[in-house]
Write an enzyme that holds these catalytic residues in place. Structure first.
Site, PDB file in Angstrom:
ATOM      1  N   SER A 188      53.829   2.861  51.910  1.00  0.00           N
ATOM      2  CA  SER A 188      53.252   3.501  50.729  1.00  0.00           C
ATOM      3  C   SER A 188      51.983   4.220  51.153  1.00  0.00           C
ATOM      4  CB  SER A 188      52.918   2.450  49.682  1.00  0.00           C
ATOM      5  OG  SER A 188      51.877   1.636  50.181  1.00  0.00           O
ATOM      6  N   LYS A 189      51.475   5.037  50.273  1.00  0.00           N
ATOM      7  CA  LYS A 189      50.266   5.808  50.555  1.00  0.00           C
ATOM      8  C   LYS A 189      49.117   4.874  50.952  1.00  0.00           C
ATOM      9  CE  LYS A 189      48.566  10.070  50.191  1.00  0.00           C
ATOM     10  NZ  LYS A 189      49.039  11.142  51.029  1.00  0.00           N
ATOM     11  N   ARG A 190      49.063   3.739  50.255  1.00  0.00           N
ATOM     12  CA  ARG A 190      47.956   2.819  50.515  1.00  0.00           C
ATOM     13  C   ARG A 190      48.095   2.170  51.900  1.00  0.00           C
ATOM     14  NH1 ARG A 190      45.696  -2.050  48.774  1.00  0.00           N
ATOM     15  NH2 ARG A 190      47.638  -3.039  48.177  1.00  0.00           N
ATOM     16  N   HIS A 191      49.334   1.985  52.314  1.00  0.00           N
ATOM     17  CA  HIS A 191      49.555   1.302  53.588  1.00  0.00           C
ATOM     18  C   HIS A 191      50.166   2.242  54.605  1.00  0.00           C
ATOM     19  CE1 HIS A 191      48.444  -2.541  51.995  1.00  0.00           C
ATOM     20  NE2 HIS A 191      49.225  -2.332  50.961  1.00  0.00           N
ATOM     21  N   LYS A 201      50.068   7.920  55.403  1.00  0.00           N
ATOM     22  CA  LYS A 201      49.026   8.923  55.280  1.00  0.00           C
ATOM     23  C   LYS A 201      49.096   9.812  56.498  1.00  0.00           C
ATOM     24  CE  LYS A 201      45.768   5.773  54.405  1.00  0.00           C
ATOM     25  NZ  LYS A 201      44.539   5.127  53.987  1.00  0.00           N
TER      26      LYS A 201
END
Ligand code: GLU
Length: 513
Positions: A252-255, A258
């Site tokens: 995910s974006k948080r993990h 990026k």
């Protein structure tokens, strides 16, 4: 023969970490064996192209220190390295396959294909091109094409038998040919699909190892057939596993989902990100985690990749960044701080920044910063001629919460105690004087230090107080302390009996010094 590996991104935005990890592995492999690392831009899907992508891709590689030997800007013996500039090569290959009856023109419209898919769904057949135009007379098809009828070119897959290829880390993989349809190799706009462009270019550029994400495995038997039909030797295939999020799902974006440049902006060190990415799915041994770039180059081997998906562990990345931050020499670290501060400090701060100042505070914060982005908020007051007096509540440490009216007189007394030290404004006398004063006033030393810290720096969390005051200097430190006294006196007059309500004690700061 020396190895040649490539990174072949599509210009669809900033490269993400999964993509870059594969590139890093290829780079390491090429470097260990003294081979070449090639950058090739795969821009044949013009509808997905994002302006500025090549620049961002190159910036990402440069930031990570992954220099390439041949590429779009630097050229090389196999150029051009941008697929949209190589169209005649794809057309030449297509013409050859058409002439050999290994490919055919297909005039099916999007509507025809939709109808075909619906029929397949209804009758429970596997999806894929059913082969309607395969039976067209090639001469007739050629004249329809010459007359300008829109069409694509499809590769003729064998209907029977199977296709086997060797994946370097997974061993042999076999597909039944009947499940592989006649795929499009040249689109109606005259651009090749990935399948054709990859085969033509990896052959023409003499790529020895094709490293790519394992989502390409089902396409590989098609590529193998295409290599064969064109009379080319296929490269070694290395399909790299996906990186999973901490919950075992998609990143995910948080993990981690990026871009590399996001990590740069967040203040990670490129060395740390390289090390971290290299060991997601590869290990030197059971215990070694910190590996410098040279150590990685010396030991990395594609053949030893783990084909199982590995997890992106953000905490480990943070830890690793701290390890690298602490292991840099002070001179090196100061240089990186200075560079980052140049970007992060407000425009009012005069440039070039005072390098001596950065050198002076670097040892004070080396152990405290985990990310480069923390440096400006932690040290901006060193560069300011003046700091704005903080909110009165900020000055009040835990021990003074019930007696905030003591703040103004205590700070005033601190000014008086330090004024005589102006000529020998150094850490040790400053500390001795303030400790003695705290004792004399019957205050907890930490409470008195907090008053001075917030006055001099405008913050509760700072590098060690006395060293900080020494660097800020006598006149500015004393002036900032003097300026805070009336503010505290107004907020907490000495006849006010009440405590500060809701005063937040951050609990950090320079407790104890
Ligand atoms: N352009 C393809 C992509 O970005 C590259 C796949 C490959 O490396 O062959 O997914």
């Amino acid at each position: 023969m020396t190895v040649r590996l490539r990174y072949a991104p599509s210009p669809t935005g900033d490269p993400h970490v999964g993509n870059i990890r594969t590139a890093l592995w290829s780079w390491l492999h090429a470097r260990r064996l003294g081979g070449a690392f090639v950058l090739r831009l795969e821009d044949t899907d013009q509808s997905r192209a994002v302006e500025g992508s090549l620049q961002r891709i190159e910036d990402s590689l440069r930031w990570l220190g992954m220099e390439w030997d041949e590429g779009p800007d630097e050229g090389g013996p196999y150029g051009p390295y941008v697929q949209s500039e190589r169209l005649e090569r794809y057309h030449e290959a297509t013409d050859r396959l058409l002439a050999a009856d290994d490919a055919y023109r297909c005039f099916c419209t999007p509507g025809d294909l939709r109808e075909m898919r619906e029929q397949q769904r209804a009758s429970g057949q596997p999806p894929g091109y059913a082969g309607r135009c395969r039976a067209l007379d090639p001469d007739e098809a050629a004249s329809r094409a010459t007359a300008g009828e829109s069409h694509v070119v499809r590769f003729k897959m064998p209907n029977e038998g199977s296709t086997t290829f060797e994946d370097m880390i997974r061993g042999p993989i076999t597909y039944e040919n009947r499940v592989l349809d006649d795929f499009v190799m040249l689109k109606s706009d005259g651009f090749p699909t990935y399948h054709l462009a990859h085969v033509v270019d990896d052959h023409a550029m003499e790529i020895t190892h094709v490293t790519r994400g394992d989502e390409w495995i089902p396409s590989t038997p098609r590529h193998v057939r295409l290599f064969e039909a064109l009379g080319y030797e296929p490269p070694v295939f290395v399909h790299t596993p996906v990186i999973l999020g901490p919950d075992g799902g998609k990143l995910s974006k948080r993990h981690g989902a990026k871009s590399v440049l996001d990590y740069a902006a967040e203040g990670y060190l490129p060395e740390a990100l390289c090390n971290f990415l290299a060991i997601i799915g590869w290990a030197l041994d059971d215990s070694t985690e910190i590996l410098s770039k040279d150590e990685l180059i010396a030991s990395f081997d594609l053949a030893r990749l783990n084909p199982a998906p590995a997890t992106f562990d953000t905490e480990k990345l943070e830890w690793m960044n701290g390890v690298y931050m602490r292991s840099l020499s002070l001179g090196d670290l100061a240089g990186r701080f200075a560079q980052r501060l140049d970007d992060d400090l407000p425009a009012e701060v005069a440039r070039p920044l005072d390098a001596g100042l950065v050198d002076a505070f670097t040892p004070l914060i080396q152990e405290r910063v985990k990310l480069l982005s923390e440096v400006a908020p932690m040290t901006d007051f060193f560069f300011a001629s003046d700091v704005e007096v903080a909110e009165p509540g900020e000055f009040i440490a835990r021990g003074m919460r019930k007696t905030p009216e003591r703040a103004a007189p205590a700070l005033k007394a601190a000014v008086a105690a330090l004024e005589p030290l102006a000529a020998e404004w150094r850490t040790e006398p400053l500390e001795a004087a303030l400790r003695a004063l705290a004792e004399e006033l019957g205050l907890r030393a930490g409470d008195l230090f907090m008053l001075c810290r917030v006055a001099v720096t405008g913050k509760r969390i700072t590098p060690p107080l006395f060293e900080t005051m020494e660097i800020v200097g006598a006149a500015p430190s004393l002036a900032r302390m003097r300026a805070a006294v009336p503010v505290l006196a107004a907020a907490y007059p000495s006849d006010a009996p009440d405590a500060v309500e809701g005063g937040e004690d951050a609990g950090g700061g320079e407790s104890g010094s």
